[in-house]
Design a protein around this motif. Structure first.
Motif, short mmCIF file in Angstrom:
data_model
loop_
_atom_site.label_atom_id
_atom_site.label_comp_id
_atom_site.label_asym_id
_atom_site.label_seq_id
_atom_site.Cartn_x
_atom_site.Cartn_y
_atom_site.Cartn_z
N MET A 1 14.97 -24.32 -26.39
CA MET A 1 14.47 -25.38 -27.27
C MET A 1 13.54 -26.33 -26.53
SD MET A 1 17.94 -26.17 -29.48
CE MET A 1 18.83 -24.82 -30.25
N LEU A 2 13.87 -26.65 -25.28
CA LEU A 2 13.00 -27.52 -24.49
C LEU A 2 11.67 -26.84 -24.20
CD1 LEU A 2 15.55 -29.04 -21.93
CD2 LEU A 2 14.44 -30.21 -23.84
N PHE A 3 11.71 -25.52 -23.96
CA PHE A 3 10.48 -24.77 -23.71
C PHE A 3 9.58 -24.81 -24.94
CE2 PHE A 3 7.91 -20.89 -23.47
CZ PHE A 3 7.44 -20.96 -22.16
N PHE B 1 18.64 -36.04 -33.39
CA PHE B 1 19.65 -35.55 -32.44
C PHE B 1 21.04 -36.07 -32.80
CE2 PHE B 1 22.17 -35.63 -28.56
CZ PHE B 1 21.86 -34.42 -27.95
N PHE B 2 21.09 -37.32 -33.25
CA PHE B 2 22.39 -37.93 -33.53
C PHE B 2 22.82 -37.79 -35.00
CE2 PHE B 2 21.02 -40.09 -29.64
CZ PHE B 2 22.11 -39.82 -28.84
N THR B 3 21.87 -37.71 -35.92
CA THR B 3 22.26 -37.50 -37.31
C THR B 3 22.61 -36.03 -37.57
OG1 THR B 3 19.98 -37.11 -38.04
CG2 THR B 3 20.79 -39.37 -38.13
N ARG B 4 22.01 -35.11 -36.77
CA ARG B 4 22.28 -33.67 -36.86
C ARG B 4 22.02 -33.14 -38.26
NH1 ARG B 4 28.14 -32.70 -34.59
NH2 ARG B 4 27.55 -30.55 -35.06
N SER B 5 21.01 -33.66 -38.91
CA SER B 5 20.67 -33.21 -40.25
C SER B 5 19.17 -33.39 -40.49
CB SER B 5 21.46 -33.97 -41.31
OG SER B 5 20.99 -33.67 -42.61
N SER B 6 18.46 -32.27 -40.67
CA SER B 6 17.03 -32.36 -40.97
C SER B 6 16.80 -33.09 -42.28
CB SER B 6 16.43 -30.94 -41.06
OG SER B 6 16.51 -30.28 -39.81
N ALA B 7 17.69 -32.86 -43.25
CA ALA B 7 17.56 -33.51 -44.55
C ALA B 7 17.69 -35.03 -44.42
CB ALA B 7 18.60 -32.97 -45.53
N ALA B 8 18.67 -35.47 -43.63
CA ALA B 8 18.88 -36.91 -43.45
C ALA B 8 17.72 -37.56 -42.70
CB ALA B 8 20.19 -37.17 -42.69
N ASN B 9 16.98 -36.75 -41.91
CA ASN B 9 15.89 -37.31 -41.11
C ASN B 9 14.56 -37.35 -41.86
OD1 ASN B 9 15.96 -38.40 -38.39
ND2 ASN B 9 14.28 -37.00 -37.93
N ILE B 10 14.54 -36.87 -43.09
CA ILE B 10 13.29 -36.89 -43.88
C ILE B 10 12.72 -38.31 -44.00
CG2 ILE B 10 12.37 -36.58 -46.22
CD1 ILE B 10 14.03 -34.03 -46.44
N PRO B 11 13.51 -39.32 -44.36
CA PRO B 11 12.94 -40.68 -44.45
C PRO B 11 12.37 -41.16 -43.13
CG PRO B 11 15.08 -40.59 -45.54
CD PRO B 11 14.93 -39.31 -44.79
N VAL B 12 13.01 -40.81 -42.01
CA VAL B 12 12.51 -41.21 -40.68
C VAL B 12 11.16 -40.56 -40.42
CG1 VAL B 12 12.98 -41.13 -38.20
CG2 VAL B 12 14.86 -41.50 -39.81
N ASN B 13 11.05 -39.28 -40.74
CA ASN B 13 9.79 -38.57 -40.52
C ASN B 13 8.66 -39.09 -41.39
OD1 ASN B 13 10.80 -36.96 -38.53
ND2 ASN B 13 10.96 -35.10 -39.76
N GLN C 1 24.49 -28.11 -29.23
CA GLN C 1 23.59 -27.11 -29.82
C GLN C 1 22.93 -27.62 -31.10
OE1 GLN C 1 25.15 -25.27 -32.79
NE2 GLN C 1 23.02 -24.84 -33.32
N ASP C 2 23.76 -28.10 -32.03
CA ASP C 2 23.22 -28.49 -33.33
C ASP C 2 22.37 -29.75 -33.23
OD1 ASP C 2 23.04 -27.83 -36.09
OD2 ASP C 2 24.35 -29.50 -36.55
N SER C 3 22.75 -30.64 -32.31
CA SER C 3 21.96 -31.85 -32.12
C SER C 3 20.57 -31.53 -31.58
CB SER C 3 22.69 -32.80 -31.16
OG SER C 3 23.92 -33.23 -31.72
N ALA C 4 20.53 -30.66 -30.55
CA ALA C 4 19.24 -30.28 -29.97
C ALA C 4 18.41 -29.49 -30.97
CB ALA C 4 19.46 -29.46 -28.70
N GLU C 5 19.06 -28.60 -31.73
CA GLU C 5 18.38 -27.80 -32.74
C GLU C 5 17.71 -28.69 -33.79
OE1 GLU C 5 19.92 -25.29 -36.54
OE2 GLU C 5 20.72 -24.63 -34.61
#
Length: 412
Positions: free
Chosen positions: A224-226, A260-272, A378-382
């Motif tokens: 993932m870092l790569f 990384f800390f919310t571990r949810s792409s859906a929850a991060n939509i407003p942030v993005n 794993q899920d946080s980094a993903e």
């Protein structure tokens, strides 16, 4: 009283990134000093994530509908290149995971099965699920956070309302601004929410249980870092022809850390979406590309599926040739596009990939259990990779389109 107002103003206008870092540090300190008390502040993290998940579906529907309804006939949405970047990036992530898995083969200590899970049985089932999400009832789509359905209804209503009266379009625009203001308020709660999430995670899980899976985590996180620091910047450089790292690092810092800390792409939509606004991107573009990216731009998920599947094959002594590994990459990329945008959503797609090697569903579900054990990392980094890449590719496509337009204008 004025001093209190001044303090609140400084906090509200201060650097959100620095405040989040402060929340992380305080969370670690609290978990170290008093684990029992740290567990009691979990409601702060739950409240923050819950607020993000509550506002995100409404935000997506309103923004998409308003943007399309108010879109001028000659405007460019740049969606085609963004979707191309999403799909190419996800496939590149799967291929990278194959390379890392071959370079650093991993043995698994298989755990107990995951009861109550119902993984998809094939690619057709994944695609069938995605197809029927499009025709979901709009109310149910909002309740269930079905972003494919929400996007479909938002686009449909937006297209129809493009022919409505100017007053109707003005109401939609005002509604969009109102929801966006609520989002900005919720995002300002991020330092408090992340403090609660970090304190609870460290106090409850710790990292002792992860020691036995150090190599597996190294392969996963290394891949993932790569992607985040080598592959994505190379793709962005190809699009915008300038140093990509300022953009990439800003997206990782302001989107990836929260994800990384919310571990949810859906929850991060407003942030993005708030970050896209900060980057001065076209609202017509990011209002569609960001929620779409939370659904189909799943490079981190493709890495998880590929690495854990190849680890299972290696553990069982199954020889994997180049052509099969290439097929696995394609299957992982397609499957990842159907992964749920919630914590652990990619893990239940592992049995599908394992079926390529004739690995039984019982053993595959034990691999899924291993994924849940290491999920705190794993899920946080993903999720951090998935979510930050949504903004990276959206910004790259917008800048490339603007640069092309400027060049054409200069030649006229």
């Amino acid at each position: 009283m004025n001093q209190n107002n001044s303090l609140l103003a400084k906090i509200a206008n201060g650097s959100l990134v620095l405040q989040i870092i402060g929340g992380i540090i305080l969370g670690v300190i609290l978990a170290t000093i008093s684990p029992d008390y740290a567990k009691n502040v979990s409601f702060l993290g739950d409240f923050f994530v819950g607020a993000l998940k509550a506002i995100a579906p409404v935000l997506v529907l309103v923004l998409v509908m308003s943007s399309i309804a108010n879109q001028k006939s000659n405007s460019q949405s740049n969606m085609r290149p963004i979707i191309g970047l999403y799909l190419f990036g996800t496939l590149a992530a799967a291929l990278t995971a194959v390379a890392f898995s071959f370079l650093f083969p991993t043995h698994l200590v298989l755990a107990a099965g995951v009861e109550g899970s119902n993984p998809p049985q094939g690619i057709l089932e994944v695609m069938n699920t995605l197809l029927f999400k499009i025709v979901d009832n709009p109310v149910n789509a909002l309740i269930e956070s079905n972003y494919i359905g929400i996007l479909a209804w938002g686009i449909g209503l937006g297209v129809v309302l493009r022919h409505s009266a100017d007053s109707t379009k003005a109401v939609l625009n005002d509604l969009s601004e109102g929801v966006s203001n609520i989002v900005r308020f919720v995002i300002r709660l991020a330092p408090i929410g992340i403090f609660g999430l970090v304190a609870t995670t460290f106090a409850t899980t710790g990292f002792d249980a992860l020691a036995g899976y150090a190599q597996l985590l190294a392969v996963l996180v290394g891949s993932m870092l790569f992607i985040a620091f080598i592959v994505n910047p190379a793709i962005v450089f190809y699009k915008i022809r300038r140093n990509p790292y300022p953009l990439v690092l800003q997206c990782i810092r302001e989107s990836g850390v929260t994800a990384f800390f919310t571990r949810s792409s859906a929850a991060n939509i407003p942030v993005n979406m708030a970050l896209c606004e900060k980057l001065n991107l076209h609202k017509d573009t990011y209002s569609v590309s960001i929620p779409l990216g939370a659904t189909i731009n799943m490079g981190g998920a493709a890495i998880t599926i590929t690495v854990l599947t190849l680890a299972a094959a290696h553990t069982l002594g199954i020889e994997v040739d180049f052509s099969t590994a290439l097929l696995l990459s394609v299957v992982s990329a397609i499957s990842a596009c159907g992964a749920s945008g919630v914590a652990g959503g990619s893990l239940l797609l592992i049995p599908l990939a394992c079926s390529l090697f004739g690995i039984s569903n019982d053993i595959a579900m034990q691999v899924v259990a291993v994924g849940f054990i290491i999920g705190v990392i794993q899920d946080s980094a993903e999720t951090a990779l998935n979510s930050s890449t949504d903004v990276v590719f959206t910004a790259a496509a917008c800048e490339a389109a603007e640069k092309t337009l400027n060049e054409l204008t200069a030649h006229i």
